[in-house]
Design an enzyme around this catalytic site. Sequence first.
Site, PDB file in Angstrom:
ATOM      1  N   GLU A 210      -9.306  37.153  27.084  1.00  0.00           N
ATOM      2  CA  GLU A 210      -9.197  37.224  25.617  1.00  0.00           C
ATOM      3  C   GLU A 210      -7.789  36.942  25.079  1.00  0.00           C
ATOM      4  OE1 GLU A 210     -11.742  38.808  26.960  1.00  0.00           O
ATOM      5  OE2 GLU A 210     -13.379  38.585  25.523  1.00  0.00           O
TER       6      GLU A 210
ATOM      7  N   TYR B 124      -4.871  38.213  26.180  1.00  0.00           N
ATOM      8  CA  TYR B 124      -3.875  39.276  26.356  1.00  0.00           C
ATOM      9  C   TYR B 124      -2.921  38.907  27.504  1.00  0.00           C
ATOM     10  CZ  TYR B 124      -6.777  42.086  23.213  1.00  0.00           C
ATOM     11  OH  TYR B 124      -7.468  42.548  22.118  1.00  0.00           O
TER      12      TYR B 124
ATOM     13  N   ARG C 190     -11.528  41.712  34.428  1.00  0.00           N
ATOM     14  CA  ARG C 190     -12.139  40.907  33.354  1.00  0.00           C
ATOM     15  C   ARG C 190     -11.448  39.552  33.344  1.00  0.00           C
ATOM     16  NH1 ARG C 190     -13.885  43.233  28.006  1.00  0.00           N
ATOM     17  NH2 ARG C 190     -14.351  41.435  26.718  1.00  0.00           N
TER      18      ARG C 190
ATOM     19  N   HIS D 175      -8.522  35.478  21.396  1.00  0.00           N
ATOM     20  CA  HIS D 175      -8.709  35.966  20.031  1.00  0.00           C
ATOM     21  C   HIS D 175      -8.216  34.966  18.987  1.00  0.00           C
ATOM     22  CE1 HIS D 175     -10.358  39.672  21.233  1.00  0.00           C
ATOM     23  NE2 HIS D 175      -9.252  40.244  21.655  1.00  0.00           N
TER      24      HIS D 175
ATOM     25  N   ARG E 104     -23.100  38.899  22.935  1.00  0.00           N
ATOM     26  CA  ARG E 104     -24.338  38.660  22.176  1.00  0.00           C
ATOM     27  C   ARG E 104     -25.600  38.995  22.969  1.00  0.00           C
ATOM     28  NH1 ARG E 104     -26.103  39.025  18.416  1.00  0.00           N
ATOM     29  NH2 ARG E 104     -26.935  37.137  17.495  1.00  0.00           N
TER      30      ARG E 104
ATOM     31  N   CYS F 103     -22.516  42.236  12.985  1.00  0.00           N
ATOM     32  CA  CYS F 103     -21.857  41.984  11.694  1.00  0.00           C
ATOM     33  C   CYS F 103     -20.364  42.285  11.763  1.00  0.00           C
ATOM     34  CB  CYS F 103     -22.507  42.832  10.610  1.00  0.00           C
ATOM     35  SG  CYS F 103     -22.292  44.613  10.874  1.00  0.00           S
TER      36      CYS F 103
ATOM     37  N   GLN G  29     -18.817  44.693  10.750  1.00  0.00           N
ATOM     38  CA  GLN G  29     -18.273  45.371   9.579  1.00  0.00           C
ATOM     39  C   GLN G  29     -17.864  46.818   9.839  1.00  0.00           C
ATOM     40  OE1 GLN G  29     -21.285  43.038   6.875  1.00  0.00           O
ATOM     41  NE2 GLN G  29     -20.267  44.584   5.652  1.00  0.00           N
TER      42      GLN G  29
ATOM     43  N   ALA H  62     -30.023  51.762   1.916  1.00  0.00           N
ATOM     44  CA  ALA H  62     -29.527  53.097   1.544  1.00  0.00           C
ATOM     45  C   ALA H  62     -30.685  54.095   1.569  1.00  0.00           C
ATOM     46  CB  ALA H  62     -28.876  53.058   0.166  1.00  0.00           C
TER      47      ALA H  62
ATOM     48  N   ASP I 160     -41.447  52.287  -2.444  1.00  0.00           N
ATOM     49  CA  ASP I 160     -40.750  51.033  -2.743  1.00  0.00           C
ATOM     50  C   ASP I 160     -41.700  50.149  -3.544  1.00  0.00           C
ATOM     51  OD1 ASP I 160     -38.072  49.515  -1.578  1.00  0.00           O
ATOM     52  OD2 ASP I 160     -39.647  48.155  -2.277  1.00  0.00           O
TER      53      ASP I 160
ATOM     54  N   GLN J 108     -32.066  44.231   0.038  1.00  0.00           N
ATOM     55  CA  GLN J 108     -31.175  43.071   0.213  1.00  0.00           C
ATOM     56  C   GLN J 108     -31.187  42.561   1.660  1.00  0.00           C
ATOM     57  OE1 GLN J 108     -29.012  41.648  -2.405  1.00  0.00           O
ATOM     58  NE2 GLN J 108     -30.425  42.820  -3.650  1.00  0.00           N
TER      59      GLN J 108
ATOM     60  N   TRP K 145     -13.500  33.811   8.415  1.00  0.00           N
ATOM     61  CA  TRP K 145     -13.022  32.496   8.847  1.00  0.00           C
ATOM     62  C   TRP K 145     -14.160  31.642   9.395  1.00  0.00           C
ATOM     63  CZ3 TRP K 145     -13.657  31.057  13.946  1.00  0.00           C
ATOM     64  CH2 TRP K 145     -13.873  32.078  14.868  1.00  0.00           C
TER      65      TRP K 145
HETATM   66  P1  NAP Z   1     -19.092  39.488  -5.138  1.00  0.00           P
HETATM   67  O1  NAP Z   1     -18.559  39.502  -3.769  1.00  0.00           O
HETATM   68  O2  NAP Z   1     -18.591  40.441  -6.118  1.00  0.00           O
HETATM   69  O3  NAP Z   1     -18.877  37.992  -5.693  1.00  0.00           O
HETATM   70  C1  NAP Z   1     -19.271  37.635  -6.961  1.00  0.00           C
HETATM   71  C2  NAP Z   1     -18.759  36.231  -7.264  1.00  0.00           C
HETATM   72  O4  NAP Z   1     -19.182  35.893  -8.554  1.00  0.00           O
HETATM   73  C3  NAP Z   1     -17.282  36.099  -7.228  1.00  0.00           C
HETATM   74  O5  NAP Z   1     -16.998  34.896  -6.530  1.00  0.00           O
HETATM   75  C4  NAP Z   1     -16.850  36.007  -8.681  1.00  0.00           C
HETATM   76  O6  NAP Z   1     -15.777  35.079  -8.650  1.00  0.00           O
HETATM   77  C5  NAP Z   1     -18.098  35.501  -9.384  1.00  0.00           C
HETATM   78  N1  NAP Z   1     -18.354  36.138 -10.669  1.00  0.00           N
HETATM   79  C6  NAP Z   1     -18.307  37.458 -10.969  1.00  0.00           C
HETATM   80  N2  NAP Z   1     -18.650  37.642 -12.254  1.00  0.00           N
HETATM   81  C7  NAP Z   1     -18.933  36.434 -12.761  1.00  0.00           C
HETATM   82  C8  NAP Z   1     -19.337  35.983 -14.043  1.00  0.00           C
HETATM   83  N3  NAP Z   1     -19.523  36.820 -15.045  1.00  0.00           N
HETATM   84  N4  NAP Z   1     -19.509  34.668 -14.215  1.00  0.00           N
HETATM   85  C9  NAP Z   1     -19.321  33.790 -13.230  1.00  0.00           C
HETATM   86  N5  NAP Z   1     -18.933  34.164 -11.995  1.00  0.00           N
HETATM   87  C10 NAP Z   1     -18.741  35.467 -11.770  1.00  0.00           C
HETATM   88  O7  NAP Z   1     -20.659  39.665  -5.137  1.00  0.00           O
HETATM   89  P2  NAP Z   1     -21.774  39.132  -4.137  1.00  0.00           P
HETATM   90  O8  NAP Z   1     -21.448  37.807  -3.567  1.00  0.00           O
HETATM   91  O9  NAP Z   1     -23.037  39.242  -4.895  1.00  0.00           O
HETATM   92  O10 NAP Z   1     -21.752  40.175  -2.981  1.00  0.00           O
HETATM   93  C11 NAP Z   1     -22.085  41.548  -3.262  1.00  0.00           C
HETATM   94  C12 NAP Z   1     -21.631  42.432  -2.135  1.00  0.00           C
HETATM   95  O11 NAP Z   1     -22.422  42.132  -1.010  1.00  0.00           O
HETATM   96  C13 NAP Z   1     -20.185  42.177  -1.781  1.00  0.00           C
HETATM   97  O12 NAP Z   1     -19.427  43.314  -2.023  1.00  0.00           O
HETATM   98  C14 NAP Z   1     -20.188  41.885  -0.320  1.00  0.00           C
HETATM   99  O13 NAP Z   1     -19.415  42.846   0.372  1.00  0.00           O
HETATM  100  C15 NAP Z   1     -21.609  42.056   0.128  1.00  0.00           C
HETATM  101  N6  NAP Z   1     -21.994  40.911   0.954  1.00  0.00           N
HETATM  102  C16 NAP Z   1     -21.321  40.694   2.114  1.00  0.00           C
HETATM  103  C17 NAP Z   1     -21.667  39.626   2.905  1.00  0.00           C
HETATM  104  C18 NAP Z   1     -20.955  39.392   4.192  1.00  0.00           C
HETATM  105  O14 NAP Z   1     -21.094  38.371   4.785  1.00  0.00           O
HETATM  106  N7  NAP Z   1     -20.176  40.313   4.698  1.00  0.00           N
HETATM  107  C19 NAP Z   1     -22.693  38.776   2.531  1.00  0.00           C
HETATM  108  C20 NAP Z   1     -23.354  39.018   1.342  1.00  0.00           C
HETATM  109  C21 NAP Z   1     -22.986  40.081   0.560  1.00  0.00           C
HETATM  110  P3  NAP Z   1     -14.967  34.614  -9.905  1.00  0.00           P
HETATM  111  O15 NAP Z   1     -14.883  35.821 -10.795  1.00  0.00           O
HETATM  112  O16 NAP Z   1     -13.639  34.154  -9.385  1.00  0.00           O
HETATM  113  O17 NAP Z   1     -15.732  33.489 -10.495  1.00  0.00           O
END
Ligand code: NAP
Length: 680
Positions: free
Chosen positions: A175, A177, A225, A263, A299, A348, A350, A395, A414, A421, A586
């Site tokens: 990796e 190191y 490793r 890395h 994986r 993920c 996360q 949730a 539900d 989501q 990235w």
């Molecule tokens: P988000 O991350 O808050 O992004 C919303 C996007 O919409 C931003 O790019 C923002 O950029 C734009 N935006 C916000 N208000 C707007 C408006 N009134 N008019 C036009 N553009 C607007 O929301 P999301 O993509 O729906 O994701 C929601 C949550 O799900 C996030 O917190 C994220 O952590 C999570 N999520 C994570 C992943 C992952 O891969 N880890 C994948 C999906 C979702 P501008 O304001 O610059 O235009």
Amino acid sequence: MNSSDTSNNRSCFRFLMKPLDLGFTQLRNRCIMGSMHTGLEEQWFRFSRLAKFYEERASAGVALIVTGGISPTFSGRLSPFASQFNCLLQVGKHRKLVQAVHKHEAKICLQILHAGRYAYHPFAVAPSAIKSPISPYTPKALSDKQIRKLIKAYAKTASLAKRAGYDGVEIMGSEGYLINEFVCSNTNQRQDAWGGSFENRIRFSLEIIQAVRRAVGEDFIIIYRLSMLDLHRDGSSWPEVVQHARAVEQAGATIINTGIGWHEVRIPTIASVVPEAAFTWVTNKLRQMVSIPLITSNRINSPEIAEHCLQNGDADLVSMARPFLADSQFVEKAGNNQSHLINKCIACNQGCLDRVFKGKRATCMVNPRAGYEEDFPLTRVAYAKTIIVVGLGVAGLACAYHAALRGHHVIAYDESDPGGQFNLASKIPGKEVYQDTVRYYEAQLARLDVEVHRNEKVGFEDLREVYADAIVLATGVHPRRPAIEGIDHFSVMDYETAIKNRADLKERVAIIGAGGIGFDVAEMLIHKNNAADSEDWFSVWGVDKQYRHRGALLEHEAEIKSDRVVYLLQRKNEKHGKHLARTTGWIRRLTLRKAGVKMLNDLSYERIDDYGLHIIHHGKKEILAVDHVIICAGQESENSLYKKLSGLGQTVHIIGGAKKAAELDAETAIREGMTLAYSF
Ligand code: NAP
């Protein structure tokens, strides 16, 4: 050699044998919990938590656990306050870990990791003073004397580990190191006995193994490793990997583990976009060349995949790390043929890696108990309450599950199918595995006799006078509808509609909003099929399974061929995906770039009409002539029920997106669900 031969010379099994009756015949005694940094290793006062974390997994059938990486010296610490084991006084706390594991007849090995130039502090050392692209610190080149001292330090840590009762050590040689830095010519430009020829560059690793073996004697596991795929242009060639592996065996290692990629390399190796068991072929290839047992990894997240690798003769042992965060009872459930009850790692990152990089304790998005076992014990309540959960996104599912597990009577509703989501996320290429989280919770709710009412919408009138000790509203979110002229034009749709009607989408698409969901939708649009074709995946990321060149890289990476023109738009004047997760953001940016997605920032939206989307981009008017405008502009909470029910005498709780839509992520939602369930 017969590839399925696991006899005599692969004698590690005498160390691993446990009286377990696992349904998966090959997985029996051949499944190990790989090294994971939890963030609990750092402070002695947290070792009881770490012991609990390991014990829960050992008691559920893991044959062998490898600890998170612990440095043999100060310079080798991953960060200034990271863990180090080189003094007698530290033996006591390690003994507690070992005893917790041994109580359950499992084995435990200490991983010795010197970070080399990846050490995130100014005391970093390396074979040569060459900075890594992912660290701000230029390491100091080690002198010959310092190298010899370092070898002794590895041996000392190993003998202290033996004293603490560990069954062995894993020497981290991959990796990117320190040891790996000695092996590769781009990081080792020394002119002395430790650099130059390949024999000289592997000398450091071999002398460490020999010194460790001398210090610990024969009856002690040494796992090495080995970087089987460096995945960079100056990495080892295949003949060099084989030469190194044979020398490692000669030097006294008991087992060789598979290391994949440095890395700093921009090729994904463990994220969910990586095909399952993507790299076991290289372990298989090496297995023909050495006589000691090999471990494969990366994986592998289900008993079925692990079993397949073993049946296929890819390796003698399978290592899984994150799957044991996701489910501490993985092996036990596999043994009872309850694979459907396993909470699968969805890769993920996360809850684990992304948190560790922020200096937080590792846990797991789909299992927030991981690393917090002491705070959330698996005990049942004395008095069962009646809990109503409205909304079964993740949730609500987590809350219903943990409440029922604790002995409460849970009734859940539900308005459609459970999953929320996550059902949408699982339609995104590379995220299909998210469906497994929904599958897991549903199976658990059925097992725990939770009354699940699907496709049943409950409203204010249904809840205002219902009998319950608590009502949990996990009613989720709805997509935000920005105030743009022409938002009602027929070409406009929200992301939910787009994901559900993917097959009907035409060629030219503009996506408003470049958050996590905007990226998801862009990825969906550029891929023709959902299931990743693994051969395509290797060519897109430039990995050569024929191993014709150094580092196992193809001469050229393939492009992602997409028939679509996709615009991903954001108003902010900043890099796209800046706020995506550190370990996967990235990959997502690079994927879109490979497919030619046009990422425009610093813009405003004027209107949408029959000509397309009118924007002002860097101060100039432009028209994006598109067939569809997909709105991914964030969400708003679905909390109307909460507002109506509050103050009417019922005990009402609100969690997840319904409570806070802005920046809500699934990790927070699931944790909120579990934490609330523990308060009942
Ligand atoms: P988000 O991350 O808050 O992004 C919303 C996007 O919409 C931003 O790019 C923002 O950029 C734009 N935006 C916000 N208000 C707007 C408006 N009134 N008019 C036009 N553009 C607007 O929301 P999301 O993509 O729906 O994701 C929601 C949550 O799900 C996030 O917190 C994220 O952590 C999570 N999520 C994570 C992943 C992952 O891969 N880890 C994948 C999906 C979702 P501008 O304001 O610059 O235009």
